[in-house]
Design a protein around this motif. Structure first.
Motif, PDB file in Angstrom:
ATOM      1  N   GLU A   1       0.894  -1.164  -0.132  1.00  0.00           N
ATOM      2  CA  GLU A   1      -0.029  -0.006   0.064  1.00  0.00           C
ATOM      3  C   GLU A   1       0.929   1.026  -0.214  1.00  0.00           C
ATOM      4  O   GLU A   1       0.399   2.246  -0.252  1.00  0.00           O
ATOM      5  N   PHE A   2       2.014   1.296   0.400  1.00  0.00           N
ATOM      6  CA  PHE A   2       3.048   2.254   0.463  1.00  0.00           C
ATOM      7  C   PHE A   2       3.463   2.832  -0.862  1.00  0.00           C
ATOM      8  O   PHE A   2       4.124   2.139  -1.487  1.00  0.00           O
ATOM      9  N   ASP A   3       3.133   4.046  -1.344  1.00  0.00           N
ATOM     10  CA  ASP A   3       3.607   4.321  -2.563  1.00  0.00           C
ATOM     11  C   ASP A   3       4.481   5.464  -2.371  1.00  0.00           C
ATOM     12  O   ASP A   3       4.872   6.092  -1.323  1.00  0.00           O
ATOM     13  N   LYS A   4       5.344   6.084  -3.373  1.00  0.00           N
ATOM     14  CA  LYS A   4       6.144   7.091  -3.663  1.00  0.00           C
ATOM     15  C   LYS A   4       5.694   8.264  -3.079  1.00  0.00           C
ATOM     16  O   LYS A   4       6.718   9.241  -2.859  1.00  0.00           O
ATOM     17  N   ASN A   5       4.612   8.711  -3.047  1.00  0.00           N
ATOM     18  CA  ASN A   5       4.188  10.095  -2.611  1.00  0.00           C
ATOM     19  C   ASN A   5       4.007  10.131  -1.119  1.00  0.00           C
ATOM     20  O   ASN A   5       3.871  11.137  -0.601  1.00  0.00           O
ATOM     21  N   LYS A   6       4.219   8.951  -0.315  1.00  0.00           N
ATOM     22  CA  LYS A   6       3.693   9.132   1.073  1.00  0.00           C
ATOM     23  C   LYS A   6       5.266   9.140   1.541  1.00  0.00           C
ATOM     24  O   LYS A   6       6.419   8.736   1.118  1.00  0.00           O
ATOM     25  N   ILE A   7       5.514   9.638   3.078  1.00  0.00           N
ATOM     26  CA  ILE A   7       6.310   9.524   3.864  1.00  0.00           C
ATOM     27  C   ILE A   7       6.321   8.477   4.984  1.00  0.00           C
ATOM     28  O   ILE A   7       5.311   8.634   5.660  1.00  0.00           O
ATOM     29  N   LEU A   8       7.339   7.588   5.296  1.00  0.00           N
ATOM     30  CA  LEU A   8       7.160   6.896   6.432  1.00  0.00           C
ATOM     31  C   LEU A   8       8.136   7.466   7.604  1.00  0.00           C
ATOM     32  O   LEU A   8       9.457   7.696   7.074  1.00  0.00           O
ATOM     33  N   ILE A   9       7.535   7.567   8.528  1.00  0.00           N
ATOM     34  CA  ILE A   9       8.452   8.004   9.631  1.00  0.00           C
ATOM     35  C   ILE A   9       8.573   6.681  10.819  1.00  0.00           C
ATOM     36  O   ILE A   9       7.296   6.501  11.402  1.00  0.00           O
ATOM     37  N   SER A  10       9.613   6.311  10.980  1.00  0.00           N
ATOM     38  CA  SER A  10       9.755   5.402  12.149  1.00  0.00           C
ATOM     39  C   SER A  10      10.465   5.793  13.498  1.00  0.00           C
ATOM     40  O   SER A  10      11.518   6.505  13.247  1.00  0.00           O
ATOM     41  N   ILE A  11       9.987   5.303  14.660  1.00  0.00           N
ATOM     42  CA  ILE A  11      10.647   5.776  15.805  1.00  0.00           C
ATOM     43  C   ILE A  11      11.069   4.691  16.390  1.00  0.00           C
ATOM     44  O   ILE A  11      11.422   4.397  17.585  1.00  0.00           O
ATOM     45  N   VAL A  12      11.171   3.275  15.678  1.00  0.00           N
ATOM     46  CA  VAL A  12      11.379   1.937  16.356  1.00  0.00           C
ATOM     47  C   VAL A  12      13.041   1.855  16.529  1.00  0.00           C
ATOM     48  O   VAL A  12      13.711   2.157  15.546  1.00  0.00           O
ATOM     49  N   ALA A  13      13.395   1.784  17.551  1.00  0.00           N
ATOM     50  CA  ALA A  13      14.645   1.540  18.071  1.00  0.00           C
ATOM     51  C   ALA A  13      15.182   0.551  17.637  1.00  0.00           C
ATOM     52  O   ALA A  13      14.763  -0.601  17.329  1.00  0.00           O
ATOM     53  N   GLY A  14      16.537   0.748  17.164  1.00  0.00           N
ATOM     54  CA  GLY A  14      17.385  -0.169  16.579  1.00  0.00           C
ATOM     55  C   GLY A  14      16.971  -0.793  15.238  1.00  0.00           C
ATOM     56  O   GLY A  14      17.547  -1.869  14.747  1.00  0.00           O
ATOM     57  N   ARG A  15      15.966  -0.301  14.505  1.00  0.00           N
ATOM     58  CA  ARG A  15      15.753  -0.576  12.861  1.00  0.00           C
ATOM     59  C   ARG A  15      16.533   0.386  12.101  1.00  0.00           C
ATOM     60  O   ARG A  15      15.473   1.482  12.156  1.00  0.00           O
TER      61      ARG A  15
END
Length: 267
Positions: free
Chosen positions: A87-101
């Motif tokens: 579902e994740f396309d090039k127009n979206k931004i993914l923000i991760s706050i997951v430690a160690g990844r």
């Protein structure tokens, strides 16, 4: 700015801290924020308290979001990334706050040219006084980066860094509130031993730590210089410093941070 709809996966402490900051700042309207969590109880509470949207699934959350924030424990991120991959396309931004990844790890699930922002926040972000280390990857425009930074500023100080520094930042910022809380607790215990009421001792100890940190930031002076300003010849403070040095205070802090950093690298 087209990136207005925010999706948050995970309603733990940091997920809620971000949600609360966004809502209170009014930089994102409630109707443009959606959340998802495996706990129905948490979702109900969040919906009632913040008046935001609740998604029925991670996939539906991704579809309805321009910016997706992943705020889950490290052992849960694989499931989330598996769910969003299609579902994740090039127009979206993914923000991760997951430690160690790392960003490289995340790219093992999404397209290599995905717009990814990796964060390392700390718990003072709960009151807008946090430190948020940020590193990015992918074709994120200056306008998009400015928008994301503006959102994150509601949580505290945003520091843009190279990803190679993330493990070190985990040691001195992400995990350090725990060390500071232990120090405040020890100060307060000593105050109680010396005759202060418990509530007064905690309040004074916490204010002393907060004021000391603010003094460094405001004056820009080296901590050692400020320490020397308090240590009068043959006085009470230098006696306390002598005892801390005898007990290995600084060495204990350094070794604790090194252990934390090494653990972060091994995750």
């Amino acid at each position: 700015m087209p990136y207005r709809r925010i999706g948050i996966v995970g309603c733990g402490n940091m997920g809620i801290a971000m949600l609360s900051a966004f809502v209170e700042s009014k930089k994102v309207s409630n109707e443009h924020i959606s959340v998802y969590d495996i706990s129905e109880e948490k979702l109900t509470k969040v919906k009632d308290e913040y008046r935001v949207n609740v998604a029925a699934s991670i996939r539906k959350l991704v579809k309805s979001s321009d910016i997706l924030i992943i705020a889950v424990k490290p052992d849960a991120i694989d499931v989330v990334l598996d769910e969003i991959a299609d579902e994740f396309d090039k127009n979206k931004i993914l923000i991760s706050i997951v430690a160690g990844r790392s960003i490289k790890y995340i790219k093992g699930f999404v397209k290599d040219d995905a717009k990814i922002v990796r964060l390392m926040p700390n718990t003072p972000a709960l009151i807008g006084e946090g430190v948020i280390a940020m590193t990015t990857s992918g074709p994120i425009s200056d306008e998009e980066l400015e928008y994301v930074s503006d959102l994150l500023n509601t949580l505290g100080l945003v520091v843009k860094v190279d990803e190679k520094y993330m493990d070190a930042i985990t040691g001195i910022s992400g995990s350090s509130p725990a060390y500071v809380f232990m120090f405040i607790e020890a100060l307060a215990d000593a105050g109680v031993y010396a005759g202060l009421p418990r509530d007064m001792s905690y309040k004074i100890a916490a204010q002393a730590v907060m004021g000391s940190a603010a003094l460094i930031l405001k004056t820009g002076k080296h901590p050692g210089v400020l320490k020397d300003m308090v240590c009068s010849p043959a006085g009470t403070t230098i006696e306390a410093v002598r005892q801390l040095e005898m007990k290995g205070f600084r060495s204990a802090v350094i070794e604790a941070v090194i252990s934390c950093v090494e653990k972060s690298k091994s995750l």
